[in-house]
Scaffold this motif. Structure first.
Motif, short mmCIF file in Angstrom:
data_model
loop_
_atom_site.label_atom_id
_atom_site.label_comp_id
_atom_site.label_asym_id
_atom_site.label_seq_id
_atom_site.Cartn_x
_atom_site.Cartn_y
_atom_site.Cartn_z
N ALA A 72 0.94 -1.26 0.05
CA ALA A 72 0.17 0.09 -0.11
C ALA A 72 0.90 1.23 0.07
O ALA A 72 1.82 1.30 0.39
N GLY A 73 0.41 2.18 -0.76
CA GLY A 73 1.02 3.50 -0.55
C GLY A 73 1.96 3.72 -1.86
O GLY A 73 2.46 4.81 -1.99
N ALA A 74 1.97 2.90 -2.50
CA ALA A 74 2.92 2.90 -3.59
C ALA A 74 2.14 3.91 -4.93
O ALA A 74 0.97 3.69 -5.04
N ASP A 75 2.76 4.46 -5.51
CA ASP A 75 2.26 5.36 -6.49
C ASP A 75 1.73 4.26 -7.86
O ASP A 75 2.45 3.61 -8.39
N HIS A 76 0.36 4.55 -8.11
CA HIS A 76 -0.09 3.85 -9.13
C HIS A 76 -0.66 4.85 -10.28
O HIS A 76 -1.51 5.58 -9.75
N ASP A 77 -0.72 4.78 -11.33
CA ASP A 77 -1.66 5.51 -12.37
C ASP A 77 -2.95 5.10 -12.22
O ASP A 77 -3.20 3.63 -12.17
N SER A 78 -3.93 5.63 -11.79
CA SER A 78 -5.33 5.64 -11.87
C SER A 78 -5.91 5.73 -13.24
O SER A 78 -5.49 6.25 -14.05
N ASN B 83 -3.45 6.75 -19.80
CA ASN B 83 -2.34 7.18 -19.57
C ASN B 83 -2.63 8.89 -20.03
O ASN B 83 -2.66 9.40 -21.11
N GLY B 84 -2.81 9.59 -18.98
CA GLY B 84 -2.97 11.19 -19.20
C GLY B 84 -4.32 11.85 -19.15
O GLY B 84 -4.54 12.79 -19.33
N GLY B 85 -5.45 10.89 -18.98
CA GLY B 85 -6.68 11.32 -19.18
C GLY B 85 -7.10 11.66 -17.61
O GLY B 85 -6.63 11.89 -16.83
N HIS B 86 -8.36 11.65 -17.25
CA HIS B 86 -9.03 11.71 -16.04
C HIS B 86 -8.50 11.03 -15.05
O HIS B 86 -8.27 9.86 -15.45
N GLY B 87 -8.26 11.31 -13.78
CA GLY B 87 -7.87 10.21 -12.72
C GLY B 87 -6.41 10.41 -12.54
O GLY B 87 -6.06 10.02 -11.51
N THR B 88 -5.75 11.25 -13.32
CA THR B 88 -4.46 11.41 -12.94
C THR B 88 -4.06 13.12 -12.65
O THR B 88 -2.95 13.51 -12.75
N LEU C 207 7.77 15.24 -13.93
CA LEU C 207 8.91 14.75 -14.44
C LEU C 207 8.86 13.10 -14.41
O LEU C 207 9.15 12.41 -15.62
N LEU C 208 8.56 12.48 -13.39
CA LEU C 208 8.76 10.83 -13.49
C LEU C 208 7.44 10.32 -14.24
O LEU C 208 7.60 9.48 -14.99
N ARG C 209 6.32 10.82 -14.34
CA ARG C 209 5.24 10.51 -15.23
C ARG C 209 5.65 10.73 -16.58
O ARG C 209 5.41 9.65 -17.54
N TRP C 210 6.38 11.70 -16.98
CA TRP C 210 6.54 12.11 -18.33
C TRP C 210 7.67 10.99 -18.73
O TRP C 210 7.72 10.45 -20.10
N LEU C 211 8.62 10.91 -18.05
CA LEU C 211 10.00 9.73 -18.18
C LEU C 211 9.20 8.34 -18.35
O LEU C 211 9.58 7.56 -19.06
N ARG C 212 8.18 8.14 -17.45
CA ARG C 212 7.56 6.79 -17.64
C ARG C 212 6.88 6.62 -18.88
O ARG C 212 7.19 5.35 -19.50
N SER D 164 7.44 8.09 -21.78
CA SER D 164 8.28 8.52 -23.06
C SER D 164 9.32 7.74 -23.18
O SER D 164 10.10 7.65 -24.05
N SER D 165 9.74 6.97 -22.05
CA SER D 165 10.83 5.87 -22.13
C SER D 165 10.70 4.71 -23.15
O SER D 165 9.71 4.02 -22.89
N PRO D 166 11.71 4.34 -24.10
CA PRO D 166 11.44 3.50 -24.92
C PRO D 166 11.47 2.08 -24.38
O PRO D 166 12.16 1.79 -23.31
N SER D 167 10.70 0.89 -25.00
CA SER D 167 10.83 -0.11 -24.46
C SER D 167 11.91 -0.93 -24.91
O SER D 167 12.54 -0.87 -25.89
N SER D 168 12.47 -1.75 -23.94
CA SER D 168 13.55 -2.72 -24.36
C SER D 168 13.24 -3.99 -24.59
O SER D 168 13.87 -4.93 -24.77
N HIS D 169 11.95 -4.40 -24.45
CA HIS D 169 11.50 -5.72 -24.53
C HIS D 169 11.43 -5.94 -26.16
O HIS D 169 10.78 -5.29 -26.90
#
Length: 186
Positions: free
Chosen positions: A32-38, A43-48, A103-108, A110-115
């Motif tokens: 509990a208490g960890a940050d999660h996008d709601s 991504n970026g709509g209402h709830g955030t 900043l951390l939301r933007w980095l998450r 925009s970061s490219p996937s390495s998968h």
């Protein structure tokens, strides 16, 4: 009055440092208490918006850290009055919390996937590391997304170590099916 304010700033600074230590040692994604996008994958709509920051550990951690640092520094250096110090420390805490969270939301986002996916692999040219015999598996290396990745490979023909191959398809078990690369590509 100044001693009480300094003690308050130091308490907030120590508490925020403790939060960072707990997050670093136990990971911010556990429990509990960890940050999660709601918003269920939104991504970026209402709830955030800014209201979600009220429950964001990230926002409060960085906000408290900035508040404690600025308040302690201005109090010890006696650069401003106690009221101005409180106002400046509060403003810096809020700004730091918002800025770090943004900043951390933007980095998450925009970061490219390495998968690597099958669309990244099929059609690529690689080199044989372990020879491939018909009915047996070998190993190839392919440059994908600026890194070398090795794959277990099979082929319908014998292909020797060091030869260039083209990945025809990805097998169901994560292996790749290859063929000898034409001389123009090799």
């Amino acid at each position: 009055m100044i001693a009480i304010m300094l003690a308050a700033y130091l308490c907030v600074l120590v508490a925020s440092a403790g939060i960072f230590v707990v997050q670093l040692t136990h990971g911010a994604d556990h429990g509990a208490g960890a940050d999660h996008d709601s918003g269920g994958g939104n991504n970026g709509g209402h709830g955030t918006g800014s209201w979600s920051l009220l429950v964001s550990v990230r926002f409060w951690s960085f906000g408290m850290l900035a508040f404690g640092l600025v308040g302690t520094a201005l109090t010890l250096l006696e650069l401003t009055s106690p009221i101005a110090t409180g106002v400046l420390a509060s403003i810096m805490g809020v700004v730091s919390g918002f800025a770090t969270d943004a900043l951390l939301r933007w980095l998450r986002r925009s970061s490219p996937s390495s998968h690597t996916t099958s669309t990244d692999v099929v059609g690529r040219v690689g080199r044989v590391l372990v020879p491939i015999d018909p009915g047996a598996r070998g190993k190839i290396r392919v440059e994908i997304k600026e890194s070398a990745q090795d794959f277990i490979a099979s082929a319908s023909e014998a292909i020797h170590e060091g030869e260039a191959v083209v990945i025809e398809e990805e097998g169901a078990d994560g292996t790749v099916i290859v063929s000898r690369a034409p001389n123009e590509i090799a």
